[in-house]
Design a protein around this motif. Structure first.
Motif, PDB file in Angstrom:
ATOM      1  N   ALA A  92       0.822  -1.208   0.000  1.00  0.00           N
ATOM      2  CA  ALA A  92       0.000   0.000   0.000  1.00  0.00           C
ATOM      3  C   ALA A  92       0.853   1.254   0.000  1.00  0.00           C
ATOM      4  CB  ALA A  92      -0.910  -0.008   1.228  1.00  0.00           C
ATOM      5  N   GLN A  93       0.256   2.338  -0.492  1.00  0.00           N
ATOM      6  CA  GLN A  93       0.909   3.639  -0.427  1.00  0.00           C
ATOM      7  C   GLN A  93       0.291   4.440   0.724  1.00  0.00           C
ATOM      8  OE1 GLN A  93       0.713   6.638  -3.742  1.00  0.00           O
ATOM      9  NE2 GLN A  93       2.913   6.237  -3.833  1.00  0.00           N
ATOM     10  N   LEU A  94       1.152   5.042   1.539  1.00  0.00           N
ATOM     11  CA  LEU A  94       0.717   5.798   2.708  1.00  0.00           C
ATOM     12  C   LEU A  94       1.147   7.246   2.559  1.00  0.00           C
ATOM     13  CD1 LEU A  94       1.494   2.741   3.605  1.00  0.00           C
ATOM     14  CD2 LEU A  94       1.345   3.631   5.911  1.00  0.00           C
ATOM     15  N   ARG A  95       0.661   8.085   3.499  1.00  0.00           N
ATOM     16  CA  ARG A  95       1.060   9.488   3.517  1.00  0.00           C
ATOM     17  C   ARG A  95       1.414   9.892   4.936  1.00  0.00           C
ATOM     18  NH1 ARG A  95      -0.127  11.984  -1.230  1.00  0.00           N
ATOM     19  NH2 ARG A  95       0.569  13.933  -0.312  1.00  0.00           N
ATOM     20  N   VAL A  96       2.386  10.795   5.058  1.00  0.00           N
ATOM     21  CA  VAL A  96       2.619  11.394   6.362  1.00  0.00           C
ATOM     22  C   VAL A  96       1.439  12.308   6.668  1.00  0.00           C
ATOM     23  CG1 VAL A  96       5.125  11.281   6.291  1.00  0.00           C
ATOM     24  CG2 VAL A  96       3.974  13.261   5.314  1.00  0.00           C
ATOM     25  N   MET A  97       1.242  12.604   7.959  1.00  0.00           N
ATOM     26  CA  MET A  97       0.081  13.357   8.392  1.00  0.00           C
ATOM     27  C   MET A  97       0.096  14.793   7.862  1.00  0.00           C
ATOM     28  SD  MET A  97      -1.796  11.406  10.554  1.00  0.00           S
ATOM     29  CE  MET A  97      -1.783  10.485   9.028  1.00  0.00           C
ATOM     30  N   GLN A  98      -1.013  15.228   7.296  1.00  0.00           N
ATOM     31  CA  GLN A  98      -1.161  16.607   6.844  1.00  0.00           C
ATOM     32  C   GLN A  98      -2.412  17.195   7.483  1.00  0.00           C
ATOM     33  OE1 GLN A  98       1.011  18.263   4.675  1.00  0.00           O
ATOM     34  NE2 GLN A  98       2.312  16.463   4.840  1.00  0.00           N
ATOM     35  N   SER A  99      -2.331  18.438   7.907  1.00  0.00           N
ATOM     36  CA  SER A  99      -3.478  19.127   8.470  1.00  0.00           C
ATOM     37  C   SER A  99      -3.536  20.533   7.886  1.00  0.00           C
ATOM     38  CB  SER A  99      -3.373  19.181   9.998  1.00  0.00           C
ATOM     39  OG  SER A  99      -4.535  19.774  10.551  1.00  0.00           O
ATOM     40  N   THR A 100      -4.472  21.330   8.371  1.00  0.00           N
ATOM     41  CA  THR A 100      -4.607  22.691   7.885  1.00  0.00           C
ATOM     42  C   THR A 100      -4.003  23.662   8.885  1.00  0.00           C
ATOM     43  OG1 THR A 100      -6.638  22.129   6.704  1.00  0.00           O
ATOM     44  CG2 THR A 100      -6.224  24.465   7.125  1.00  0.00           C
ATOM     45  N   ALA A 101      -3.049  24.441   8.432  1.00  0.00           N
ATOM     46  CA  ALA A 101      -2.341  25.372   9.307  1.00  0.00           C
ATOM     47  C   ALA A 101      -3.115  26.673   9.472  1.00  0.00           C
ATOM     48  CB  ALA A 101      -0.958  25.669   8.747  1.00  0.00           C
ATOM     49  N   ALA A 102      -2.958  27.276  10.624  1.00  0.00           N
ATOM     50  CA  ALA A 102      -3.488  28.611  10.859  1.00  0.00           C
ATOM     51  C   ALA A 102      -2.376  29.621  10.595  1.00  0.00           C
ATOM     52  CB  ALA A 102      -4.002  28.706  12.297  1.00  0.00           C
ATOM     53  N   ALA A 103      -2.531  30.841  11.076  1.00  0.00           N
ATOM     54  CA  ALA A 103      -1.490  31.847  10.900  1.00  0.00           C
ATOM     55  C   ALA A 103      -0.260  31.454  11.713  1.00  0.00           C
ATOM     56  CB  ALA A 103      -2.001  33.204  11.354  1.00  0.00           C
ATOM     57  N   PRO A 104       0.931  31.813  11.260  1.00  0.00           N
ATOM     58  CA  PRO A 104       2.151  31.485  12.023  1.00  0.00           C
ATOM     59  C   PRO A 104       2.056  31.999  13.457  1.00  0.00           C
ATOM     60  CG  PRO A 104       2.726  32.351   9.859  1.00  0.00           C
ATOM     61  CD  PRO A 104       1.249  32.553  10.014  1.00  0.00           C
ATOM     62  N   PRO A 105       2.460  31.191  14.440  1.00  0.00           N
ATOM     63  CA  PRO A 105       2.407  31.641  15.838  1.00  0.00           C
ATOM     64  C   PRO A 105       3.426  32.745  16.092  1.00  0.00           C
ATOM     65  CG  PRO A 105       3.597  29.589  15.679  1.00  0.00           C
ATOM     66  CD  PRO A 105       3.022  29.845  14.322  1.00  0.00           C
ATOM     67  N   SER A 106       3.156  33.573  17.079  1.00  0.00           N
ATOM     68  CA  SER A 106       4.032  34.708  17.370  1.00  0.00           C
ATOM     69  C   SER A 106       5.452  34.275  17.704  1.00  0.00           C
ATOM     70  CB  SER A 106       3.451  35.527  18.531  1.00  0.00           C
ATOM     71  OG  SER A 106       3.328  34.726  19.701  1.00  0.00           O
ATOM     72  N   GLY A 107       5.607  33.061  18.231  1.00  0.00           N
ATOM     73  CA  GLY A 107       6.935  32.581  18.603  1.00  0.00           C
ATOM     74  C   GLY A 107       7.896  32.483  17.435  1.00  0.00           C
ATOM     75  N   ASN A 311      -5.701  13.100  11.030  1.00  0.00           N
ATOM     76  CA  ASN A 311      -6.191  14.472  10.968  1.00  0.00           C
ATOM     77  C   ASN A 311      -7.512  14.619  10.223  1.00  0.00           C
ATOM     78  OD1 ASN A 311      -3.799  15.352  12.256  1.00  0.00           O
ATOM     79  ND2 ASN A 311      -2.728  15.427  10.302  1.00  0.00           N
ATOM     80  N   ASN A 312      -8.384  13.650  10.334  1.00  0.00           N
ATOM     81  CA  ASN A 312      -9.670  13.725   9.646  1.00  0.00           C
ATOM     82  C   ASN A 312     -10.793  14.261  10.530  1.00  0.00           C
ATOM     83  OD1 ASN A 312      -8.571  12.641   7.259  1.00  0.00           O
ATOM     84  ND2 ASN A 312      -8.804  10.565   8.059  1.00  0.00           N
ATOM     85  N   GLY A 313     -10.469  14.562  11.786  1.00  0.00           N
ATOM     86  CA  GLY A 313     -11.482  15.089  12.688  1.00  0.00           C
ATOM     87  C   GLY A 313     -12.609  14.115  12.970  1.00  0.00           C
TER      88      GLY A 313
END
Length: 432
Positions: A92-107, A311-313
């Motif tokens: 099988a072919q797999l994928r590393v986890m991907q999610s949706t990013a928000a704005a860059p954190p202040s850090g 990351n499918n919620g």
């Protein structure tokens, strides 16, 4: 006496299908060994790309490919009918986890240089909210722990020249190219088009990094959507367990795709080369007999196995996180709430960890922030390395029991969000 291949094999192999885009790939467990499998391939025209096997020193599990015109279902029937073949499954072919990013954190803008265990890092890396939430500073100070043993990271590789990681990186292996001693992800990109760090910007779906505009444009392309993932995961492990060694094992490409056969090779490699912890920030939806066998082998060799919950919620079962001898890790926000993207459920999640806007290392000596259970799992893998410092050879059972001493949130998040202080305290007292 050598096992014989039935002549009916030649009849079955006359069944052809319409052309496919690439060769068919199979994972074959052959109790009769390589010689018998080679006999089958001699008659059928299949190929064994790695005659040494994909299970390391055991030599029982092999990757087998067939021409794209050969009907894969017919070939499966042939293999399963052979007395010397224990099990066969599609690669099988797999994928590393991907999610949706928000704005860059202040850090990410907090780039004041500070020293952390002998390396110069940005202040935002060592002062981000996540480390206070999981009680990292108190744990390191009270128990005098900073990580022990080796954490294997099965991912896209690592930047081996990153100044923050250099001192703790082992040689590793690149299974995508079958190169020993190197697991660099840098060859995946055209480095002539990469500039130096400039300012934080969104790079792809799941991360933001300190890069110049040209680099941001390059890495936003689909073929690079997972580039840097392994370096980011490694940086989180180093943040929590800075004196633990990291064994980078490259099983995924820069676009985030990888084959199960390479992941199996990486698991066996980790177990056979002394890894105490295995971090797996990837998933797929189908149960694999060989994946379950490989991870059972790893836990028998005292490796603690940790995987992202996905990351499918959703409340759904994914692998390897849902396997009995693997800790599935969900993501929480800085306010100790389930992340909207994170999978959840009692049958999947052992514990949760922060996974939103986590600041960590990125290729070319810079830093990034990531969102997803990919970046929650390494907090737990690193926690397992901390446990090694107070309880030598802390195995899967020890780690699970210790980490179950967590901050309770809800049944959907298993035992709760990790609390390093409670976990290390439990391990130090032998109370699981």
């Amino acid at each position: 006496m050598k096992a014989k291949v039935p002549w009916i094999l030649l009849v079955f192999l006359g069944l052809w299908s319409r052309p496919a885009a690439a060769d068919n790939r199979f994972i074959v467990r052959a109790s009769s060994g390589l010689a018998f499998l080679q006999q089958i391939c001699l008659l059928s025209g299949c190929n064994i790309p790695r005659p040494g096997g994909i299970d390391g020193t055991l030599g029982k599990v092999f990757l087998v490919t067939t021409p794209d015109l050969l009907d894969p279902n017919a070939f499966l029937q042939i293999l399963r009918s052979q007395p010397g073949i224990e099990h066969v499954e599609r690669d099988a072919q797999l994928r590393v986890m991907q999610s949706t990013a928000a704005a860059p954190p202040s850090g990410l803008w907090d780039t004041v240089p500070v020293t952390y265990y002998g390396a110069t890092v940005i202040h935002g890396y060592v002062s981000q909210p996540a480390i206070g939430i999981i009680h990292l500073p108190d744990t390191q100070t009270t128990f005098k722990v900073s990580g022990a043993g080796t954490v294997a990271v099965i991912d896209t590789g690592v930047d081996p020249s990153h100044p923050v990681l250099q001192s703790v990186l082992l040689a590793g292996h690149d299974f995508t190219r079958n190169i020993d001693g190197s697991a660099s992800e840098l060859p995946d990109v055209n480095q002539s088009s990469i500039g130096s760090g400039a300012s934080p910007a969104m790079v792809n779906q799941s991360s933001a990094a300190i890069l110049d505009p040209q680099s941001v444009f390059n890495f936003s392309q689909p073929q690079y959507q997972a580039f840097g993932h392994g370096t980011m995961v490694s940086g989180i492990i180093h943040l929590v367990a800075p004196t633990a060694l990291i064994m980078p094992l490259k099983a995924f490409n820069a676009d985030g795709t990888g084959y199960l056969s390479d992941i199996l090779s990486a698991i066996y490699f980790a177990a056979q080369n002394g890894a105490n912890v295995i971090n797996m920030s990837f998933s797929f939806s189908t149960y694999s007999v060989e994946l379950a066998k490989a991870l059972k082998y790893a836990t028998r060799h005292r490796a603690v196995c940790v995987a992202s919950a996905g990351n499918n919620g959703k409340d759904e079962i994914i692998y390897p996180a849902a396997l009995a001898n693997v800790m599935g890790i969900a993501s929480t926000s800085d306010k100790d709430a389930l992340s909207s993207f994170s999978n959840f459920g009692e049958d999947l999640v052992w514990v949760a960890a922060p996974g939103e806007g986590i600041i960590t290392t990125y290729p070319f000596g810079t830093f990034a922030a990531g969102w997803g259970t990919s970046f929650s799992a390494p907090f737990v893998s690193a926690a397992a390395a901390l446990l090694q410092g107070v309880r030598a050879k802390c195995n899967q059972s020890c780690a699970e029991g210790s980490l179950a001493h967590a901050f309770w949130i809800s049944p959907d998040l298993g035992n709760g969000r990790i609390d390093l202080y409670q976990a290390v305290d439990a391990a130090s007292q032998g109370a699981n």
